[in-house]
Design a protein around this motif. Sequence first.
Motif, short mmCIF file in Angstrom:
data_model
loop_
_atom_site.label_atom_id
_atom_site.label_comp_id
_atom_site.label_asym_id
_atom_site.label_seq_id
_atom_site.Cartn_x
_atom_site.Cartn_y
_atom_site.Cartn_z
N LEU A 169 0.82 -1.30 0.32
CA LEU A 169 -0.09 0.33 -0.33
C LEU A 169 1.04 1.33 0.16
O LEU A 169 0.76 2.28 -0.73
CB LEU A 169 -0.72 -0.24 0.67
N VAL A 170 1.41 0.75 0.92
CA VAL A 170 2.65 2.51 1.40
C VAL A 170 3.52 2.36 -0.91
O VAL A 170 3.32 3.36 -1.19
CB VAL A 170 4.36 2.44 1.38
N GLY A 171 3.77 1.81 -1.07
CA GLY A 171 4.46 1.99 -2.29
C GLY A 171 3.51 2.18 -3.23
O GLY A 171 3.33 3.09 -4.25
N GLN A 172 1.88 2.12 -3.62
CA GLN A 172 1.10 2.47 -4.39
C GLN A 172 0.18 3.70 -3.65
O GLN A 172 0.30 4.54 -5.70
CB GLN A 172 -0.07 1.34 -4.34
N ALA A 173 0.82 3.53 -2.88
CA ALA A 173 0.25 5.56 -2.70
C ALA A 173 1.28 6.03 -3.07
O ALA A 173 0.74 8.04 -3.85
CB ALA A 173 0.23 5.31 -1.37
N ALA A 174 2.45 6.21 -2.58
CA ALA A 174 3.36 6.85 -3.63
C ALA A 174 3.73 6.78 -5.24
O ALA A 174 3.92 8.55 -5.68
CB ALA A 174 4.79 6.29 -2.85
N GLN A 175 2.98 6.07 -5.63
CA GLN A 175 3.05 5.99 -7.78
C GLN A 175 1.84 6.78 -7.93
O GLN A 175 1.74 7.77 -8.14
CB GLN A 175 2.95 4.33 -8.25
N SER A 176 0.49 6.78 -6.77
CA SER A 176 -0.24 7.65 -7.38
C SER A 176 0.01 9.20 -7.15
O SER A 176 0.21 9.76 -8.17
CB SER A 176 -1.86 7.20 -6.15
N LEU A 177 0.47 9.61 -6.12
CA LEU A 177 1.03 11.10 -5.94
C LEU A 177 2.12 11.10 -6.69
O LEU A 177 1.62 12.15 -7.35
CB LEU A 177 1.52 11.16 -4.24
N ARG A 178 2.95 10.42 -7.44
CA ARG A 178 3.74 10.86 -8.50
C ARG A 178 2.46 10.72 -10.08
O ARG A 178 3.61 11.97 -10.68
CB ARG A 178 4.85 9.86 -8.54
N LEU A 179 2.17 9.99 -10.14
CA LEU A 179 0.95 9.93 -11.12
C LEU A 179 -0.13 11.72 -11.24
O LEU A 179 -0.14 12.26 -12.45
CB LEU A 179 -0.09 9.30 -11.32
N MET A 180 -0.21 11.88 -9.85
CA MET A 180 -1.07 12.93 -9.49
C MET A 180 0.01 14.46 -10.03
O MET A 180 -0.44 15.79 -10.41
CB MET A 180 -1.74 13.34 -8.38
N GLU A 181 1.36 14.90 -9.80
CA GLU A 181 2.08 15.13 -10.16
C GLU A 181 1.84 15.55 -11.54
O GLU A 181 2.12 16.45 -12.43
CB GLU A 181 3.46 15.14 -9.49
N ASP A 182 2.51 14.42 -12.16
CA ASP A 182 2.29 14.20 -13.76
C ASP A 182 1.46 15.31 -14.59
O ASP A 182 1.53 15.88 -15.28
CB ASP A 182 2.76 12.75 -14.53
N LEU A 183 0.02 14.73 -14.21
CA LEU A 183 -1.30 15.40 -14.45
C LEU A 183 -0.77 17.35 -14.24
O LEU A 183 -1.50 18.21 -14.77
CB LEU A 183 -2.53 14.54 -13.85
N LEU A 184 -0.55 17.32 -13.15
CA LEU A 184 -0.25 18.85 -12.61
C LEU A 184 0.73 19.17 -13.91
O LEU A 184 0.34 21.05 -14.05
CB LEU A 184 -0.15 18.63 -11.48
N ARG A 185 1.31 18.51 -14.08
CA ARG A 185 3.16 19.29 -15.20
C ARG A 185 1.91 19.32 -16.10
O ARG A 185 2.45 19.80 -16.70
CB ARG A 185 3.83 18.62 -14.38
N HIS A 186 1.29 18.99 -16.27
CA HIS A 186 0.44 18.57 -18.03
C HIS A 186 -0.62 20.08 -17.86
O HIS A 186 -0.48 21.04 -18.34
CB HIS A 186 0.02 17.80 -17.67
N TYR A 187 -0.81 20.01 -16.52
CA TYR A 187 -2.01 21.25 -16.41
C TYR A 187 -1.34 22.18 -16.76
O TYR A 187 -1.91 23.37 -17.49
CB TYR A 187 -2.92 21.08 -15.59
N GLU A 188 -0.31 22.76 -16.10
CA GLU A 188 0.52 23.53 -15.52
C GLU A 188 0.55 24.19 -17.27
O GLU A 188 0.73 25.40 -17.50
CB GLU A 188 2.02 23.21 -14.97
#
Length: 386
Positions: free
Chosen positions: A175-194
């Motif tokens: 779960l720790v690894g999945q949560a960290a990976q989810s946060l990094r994917l959200m970061e990628d999405l925000l970079r795209h919107y930025e």
Amino acid sequence: MKGLALRLRIRAAWRALRNRSVALKLSVRLIVAGLLGMLVARLADLPQDYWIVIAALLVVQGSVGATLVTGRDRMIGTLFGALAGGLVALLLQPETMEERSLAVIITLGPLAVLAAFRPPMRIAPVTAAIVLLADPSHTHIVESAAYRVLEIFIGTLIGFAVSLFVLPARAHKQLVGQAAQSLRLMEDLLRHYENSFGQKPPDDRLDSLHERLRTLLAEVETTVGEVRRERANRMAEAPDPEPLARNLRRLRSDVVFIGRTLAQPMPRPVATRLSPVFEEVAETIRSHLRQAARAYETAAPPPSLADVEAALAHFSDALEQIRYQHLTQPLPTTEVGQIYALPFTLDNFQENLRDLDARIAERQSDPRRSLDKERKGDPQTGQQPQ
């Protein structure tokens, strides 16, 4: 130069192995379960002892919690199916092939309906059919049912033992690894919107990122159930995983709402004023998500929200200037709503980031955090701490 290239290749290979450690450990457990099942089957000398091996292999899963759930369901379904098949056999006493076929139809009907509504019972119709179709010249049907239950139970216990003692994988660490990976994917999405503020972003890249995030959050939901199973059986002292899963869902909703707000180009006068300010907000939020992912992985203290709060205050000031200069007056209602939906979503994002920091603080207070710190170095770069 050759020595440096060799070290880089070795480091890259080591990172690849570490990123696939869960799959490699599962492979080792499956091998051990199969070999141990074959050994026990040989010693037990049961009529169809290969079911011990099959059960042991089917029960072993990626984590202890998943193994417990799978083994429990298999044992319950096997017992129920064997009892149903044995009861019908006692009542009908089938001898010919036609009578046995009728017994199978009578038994499978209710069991199939039960399995459709109760997934843990899916193995019950299979077990009942095996029991009723057993060769009566070798064993009686009731005796066959008893052997089947015994074989499945032995194989399941072997699977439990292997999952607990051979390279055990706790669902909480997954779960720790999945949560960290989810946060990094959200970061990628925000970079795209930025990078696409004020203009409609391309859909192909967004669709891919959102699909990966949806799939990952579905895995998080499954892992949460496994963590709960481990906690219920006192196999883990991890915090309640549901608040983390809920927080990740809300953060994803915030990212989705930002994407919907920016799906259509902003009015040019407003976009010119807000674009640099939004880039600052997106950058600080992305930085916070990146630091939060790393902190959650390593059980470190949560990052500070001060930069995010300052960037959002700057965004509010810029929006107030737009209002003061009456730039929104000539705009249609839909475009005005688009403009003011963005700060509302960003405020929600800030609150959910604060909740995320609380989850990280829970992770930091986990008494087993020292086990996770045994993984030294950055999981993304492989660099050692200074």
